[in-house]
Design a protein around this motif. Structure first.
Motif, PDB file in Angstrom:
ATOM      1  N   THR A 129      -8.918   4.182   3.681  1.00  0.00           N
ATOM      2  CA  THR A 129      -8.767   3.187   2.617  1.00  0.00           C
ATOM      3  C   THR A 129      -9.277   1.842   3.118  1.00  0.00           C
ATOM      4  O   THR A 129      -9.255   1.561   4.320  1.00  0.00           O
ATOM      5  CB  THR A 129      -7.292   3.057   2.181  1.00  0.00           C
TER       6      THR A 129
ATOM      7  N   TRP B  77       1.297   9.631  -5.709  1.00  0.00           N
ATOM      8  CA  TRP B  77       1.807  10.971  -5.429  1.00  0.00           C
ATOM      9  C   TRP B  77       2.915  11.361  -6.404  1.00  0.00           C
ATOM     10  O   TRP B  77       2.917  12.476  -6.944  1.00  0.00           O
ATOM     11  CB  TRP B  77       2.313  11.064  -3.991  1.00  0.00           C
TER      12      TRP B  77
ATOM     13  N   THR C 122      -4.565  10.255  -0.135  1.00  0.00           N
ATOM     14  CA  THR C 122      -4.433   9.900  -1.554  1.00  0.00           C
ATOM     15  C   THR C 122      -5.273  10.813  -2.427  1.00  0.00           C
ATOM     16  O   THR C 122      -4.864  11.162  -3.538  1.00  0.00           O
ATOM     17  CB  THR C 122      -4.824   8.434  -1.807  1.00  0.00           C
TER      18      THR C 122
ATOM     19  N   ILE D 292       0.664   4.175  -2.898  1.00  0.00           N
ATOM     20  CA  ILE D 292       0.385   5.573  -2.569  1.00  0.00           C
ATOM     21  C   ILE D 292       1.543   6.463  -3.016  1.00  0.00           C
ATOM     22  O   ILE D 292       1.339   7.548  -3.564  1.00  0.00           O
ATOM     23  CB  ILE D 292       0.091   5.737  -1.066  1.00  0.00           C
TER      24      ILE D 292
ATOM     25  N   GLU E  25       0.823  -1.209   0.000  1.00  0.00           N
ATOM     26  CA  GLU E  25       0.000   0.000   0.000  1.00  0.00           C
ATOM     27  C   GLU E  25       0.860   1.262   0.000  1.00  0.00           C
ATOM     28  O   GLU E  25       0.555   2.238  -0.696  1.00  0.00           O
ATOM     29  CB  GLU E  25      -0.933   0.017   1.208  1.00  0.00           C
ATOM     30  N   THR E  26       1.930   1.254   0.743  1.00  0.00           N
ATOM     31  CA  THR E  26       2.820   2.400   0.784  1.00  0.00           C
ATOM     32  C   THR E  26       3.423   2.684  -0.586  1.00  0.00           C
ATOM     33  O   THR E  26       3.491   3.835  -1.025  1.00  0.00           O
ATOM     34  CB  THR E  26       3.933   2.174   1.818  1.00  0.00           C
TER      35      THR E  26
END
Length: 167
Positions: A123, A57, A134, A53, A49-50
């Motif tokens: 999320t 970005w 996000t 994201i 997930e990191t």
């Protein structure tokens, strides 16, 4: 060039550098995950997930930088000679389309972000990160792109519109 153009260029350069560092960090955390998963048989729950994201970005932050360096959209098949009226009109049309799309995206993206922020959305993942984080990348990235499109428009129609001046 004007103050606005210099400001937009600096902002785009800074966002591009930040995007590059975010991509670098993504590479590091994915390498960390691979080592933990295949060497120590201890996978993490946060890397996937990191990394996603971070990619969201970094992609939105890099768009203005890409436009500034003419790497976002390049049209030179029919209008190769810079400085001609046909080339300027074509680039003007492209910049106006980009600007219009950015304005629509910023308007609706900001609304979604504000709604997610006020309602406390998260999320649907194990980490349950706040959705505003996000959602903010969309309208911020497109706002940066709109500012740079405006600067490119000014640069295109200014009397001293050589690309070498950008530095």
């Amino acid at each position: 060039m004007g103050v606005f153009v210099r400001f937009a260029d600096r902002l785009s350069e800074a966002s591009g550098r930040l995007a590059a560092w975010v991509f670098f960090a993504i590479g590091l955390i994915i390498t960390y995950e691979v080592v933990l998963r295949y060497v120590f048989t201890a996978p993490t729950i946060w890397v996937d997930e990191t990394a996603r994201i971070g990619q969201i970005w970094a992609t939105y932050l890099a768009a203005a930088f890409a436009l500034k360096h003419r790497e976002l959209i390049v049209i030179d098949v029919a209008f190769r000679k810079p400085g001609t009226l046909a080339r300027k009109l074509t680039e003007t049309f492209a910049l106006l389309v980009i600007g219009l799309f950015c304005c629509v995206t910023v308007y609706y993206g900001f609304g979604l972000w504000l709604d997610a922020t006020l309602r406390g959305h998260t999320t649907d993942t194990v980490l349950a990160l706040p959705a505003w984080f996000t959602d903010a990348s969309v309208w911020l990235g497109f706002a940066l792109l709109a500012v740079q499109a405006g600067a490119e428009f000014i640069r295109l129609w200014s009397p001293r519109s050589s690309r070498e001046e950008k530095g």
